[in-house]
Design a protein around this motif. Sequence first.
Motif, mmCIF file in Angstrom:
data_model
loop_
_atom_site.group_PDB
_atom_site.id
_atom_site.type_symbol
_atom_site.label_atom_id
_atom_site.label_comp_id
_atom_site.label_asym_id
_atom_site.label_seq_id
_atom_site.Cartn_x
_atom_site.Cartn_y
_atom_site.Cartn_z
ATOM 1 N N GLY A 1 5.288 4.408 0.850
ATOM 2 C CA GLY A 1 4.530 3.170 0.920
ATOM 3 C C GLY A 1 5.378 1.990 1.311
ATOM 4 N N GLY A 2 4.699 0.854 1.409
ATOM 5 C CA GLY A 2 5.418 -0.354 1.766
ATOM 6 C C GLY A 2 4.498 -1.500 2.097
ATOM 7 N N HIS A 3 5.016 -2.384 2.909
ATOM 8 C CA HIS A 3 4.318 -3.626 3.240
ATOM 9 C C HIS A 3 3.281 -3.428 4.340
ATOM 10 N N CYS A 4 2.269 -4.253 4.283
ATOM 11 C CA CYS A 4 1.251 -4.272 5.329
ATOM 12 C C CYS A 4 1.840 -4.919 6.577
ATOM 13 N N GLU A 5 1.364 -4.461 7.719
ATOM 14 C CA GLU A 5 1.809 -5.010 8.997
ATOM 15 C C GLU A 5 0.609 -5.549 9.759
ATOM 16 N N ALA A 6 0.862 -6.357 10.769
ATOM 17 C CA ALA A 6 -0.202 -7.028 11.514
ATOM 18 C C ALA A 6 -1.225 -6.046 12.095
ATOM 19 N N GLY A 7 -0.809 -4.860 12.469
ATOM 20 C CA GLY A 7 -1.720 -3.885 13.062
ATOM 21 C C GLY A 7 -2.572 -3.120 12.069
ATOM 22 N N ASP A 8 -2.345 -3.315 10.784
ATOM 23 C CA ASP A 8 -3.112 -2.612 9.750
ATOM 24 C C ASP A 8 -4.419 -3.358 9.492
ATOM 25 N N ALA A 9 -5.547 -2.729 9.821
ATOM 26 C CA ALA A 9 -6.848 -3.369 9.612
ATOM 27 C C ALA A 9 -7.254 -3.366 8.138
ATOM 28 N N THR A 10 -6.779 -2.371 7.390
ATOM 29 C CA THR A 10 -7.136 -2.234 5.977
ATOM 30 C C THR A 10 -5.916 -1.794 5.178
ATOM 31 N N ALA B 1 0.852 -1.189 0.000
ATOM 32 C CA ALA B 1 0.000 0.000 0.000
ATOM 33 C C ALA B 1 0.884 1.233 0.000
ATOM 34 N N SER B 2 0.493 2.224 -0.783
ATOM 35 C CA SER B 2 1.289 3.445 -0.839
ATOM 36 C C SER B 2 0.389 4.673 -0.919
ATOM 37 N N THR B 3 1.010 5.818 -0.699
ATOM 38 C CA THR B 3 0.278 7.082 -0.660
ATOM 39 C C THR B 3 1.075 8.173 -1.351
ATOM 40 N N LEU B 4 0.412 8.840 -2.278
ATOM 41 C CA LEU B 4 0.968 10.053 -2.853
ATOM 42 C C LEU B 4 0.517 11.210 -1.972
ATOM 43 N N VAL B 5 1.462 11.949 -1.444
ATOM 44 C CA VAL B 5 1.152 13.103 -0.588
ATOM 45 C C VAL B 5 1.213 14.358 -1.442
ATOM 46 N N VAL B 6 0.147 15.147 -1.387
ATOM 47 C CA VAL B 6 0.079 16.414 -2.112
ATOM 48 C C VAL B 6 -0.146 17.547 -1.124
ATOM 49 N N ASP B 7 0.198 18.764 -1.561
ATOM 50 C CA ASP B 7 -0.123 19.926 -0.740
ATOM 51 C C ASP B 7 -1.599 20.269 -0.946
ATOM 52 N N GLU B 8 -2.091 21.239 -0.192
ATOM 53 C CA GLU B 8 -3.520 21.583 -0.256
ATOM 54 C C GLU B 8 -3.963 22.088 -1.621
ATOM 55 N N THR B 9 -3.049 22.614 -2.408
ATOM 56 C CA THR B 9 -3.401 23.110 -3.743
ATOM 57 C C THR B 9 -3.406 21.994 -4.781
ATOM 58 N N ALA C 1 -2.704 0.794 6.156
ATOM 59 C CA ALA C 1 -1.290 0.550 5.853
ATOM 60 C C ALA C 1 -0.705 1.713 5.059
ATOM 61 N N ALA C 2 -1.458 2.193 4.072
ATOM 62 C CA ALA C 2 -0.982 3.300 3.231
ATOM 63 C C ALA C 2 -0.758 4.558 4.067
ATOM 64 N N LEU C 3 -1.702 4.873 4.950
ATOM 65 C CA LEU C 3 -1.572 6.067 5.786
ATOM 66 C C LEU C 3 -0.419 5.912 6.774
ATOM 67 N N ARG C 4 -0.298 4.754 7.412
ATOM 68 C CA ARG C 4 0.793 4.527 8.360
ATOM 69 C C ARG C 4 2.146 4.701 7.678
ATOM 70 N N GLU C 5 2.303 4.072 6.517
ATOM 71 C CA GLU C 5 3.575 4.187 5.789
ATOM 72 C C GLU C 5 3.880 5.644 5.436
ATOM 73 N N ALA C 6 2.867 6.373 4.972
ATOM 74 C CA ALA C 6 3.074 7.778 4.600
ATOM 75 C C ALA C 6 3.467 8.621 5.810
ATOM 76 N N GLN C 7 2.819 8.388 6.930
ATOM 77 C CA GLN C 7 3.146 9.145 8.142
ATOM 78 C C GLN C 7 4.558 8.819 8.626
ATOM 79 N N GLU C 8 4.898 7.527 8.643
ATOM 80 C CA GLU C 8 6.231 7.123 9.099
ATOM 81 C C GLU C 8 7.330 7.673 8.195
ATOM 82 N N GLU C 9 7.132 7.566 6.892
ATOM 83 C CA GLU C 9 8.196 7.921 5.953
ATOM 84 C C GLU C 9 8.285 9.414 5.663
ATOM 85 N N SER C 10 7.184 10.151 5.869
ATOM 86 C CA SER C 10 7.212 11.599 5.617
ATOM 87 C C SER C 10 7.456 12.404 6.888
#
Length: 149
Positions: free
Chosen positions: A39-48, A12-20, A52-61
């Motif tokens: 983005g990256g791999h799903c983990e046991a704590g990811d329900a969906t 799962a991955s996420t493209l992060v954009v600014d508000e514009t 996973a996409a949001l967690r990866e984006a938050q961790e990596e950004s």
Amino acid sequence: MDRVCFPAHLTASTLVVDETGDHVLLTLHAKARRWFQFGGHCEAGDATLADAALREAQEESGIAELRLLPGPVQLDAHDVDFCHPDGTVTHLDVRYLAVAPAAARHATSAESLDVRWWPIDELTTIEPALEPTLRELAALGRAALDRAL
């Protein structure tokens, strides 16, 4: 959904954009040495996959306040040769879009060499270090943001 699955597994991955929607935040992946969305791999704590996409984006950004838009914006299959001990594996990547707040400050994680904002219209300036489907993902992301506003 587990990274041990071979010859393919979901990611799962996420493209992060600014508000514009005019800029994308990309990561220079340390192993691949190319610019990607987060983005990256799903983990046991990811329900969906979205979780996973949001967690990866938050961790990596380094941005905790990302707003994930509902539903994926792109599906992609690509081969990765450094992910699995048995050889090349296919990532079946489900890609989402997230919006960063105006005051967000990003950081570079241990998985990245750099994290940087890029004008969507200038993505061609970072070739050949640009992940091949990123321009299409950026266009789909911009259209999804326009629909959401």
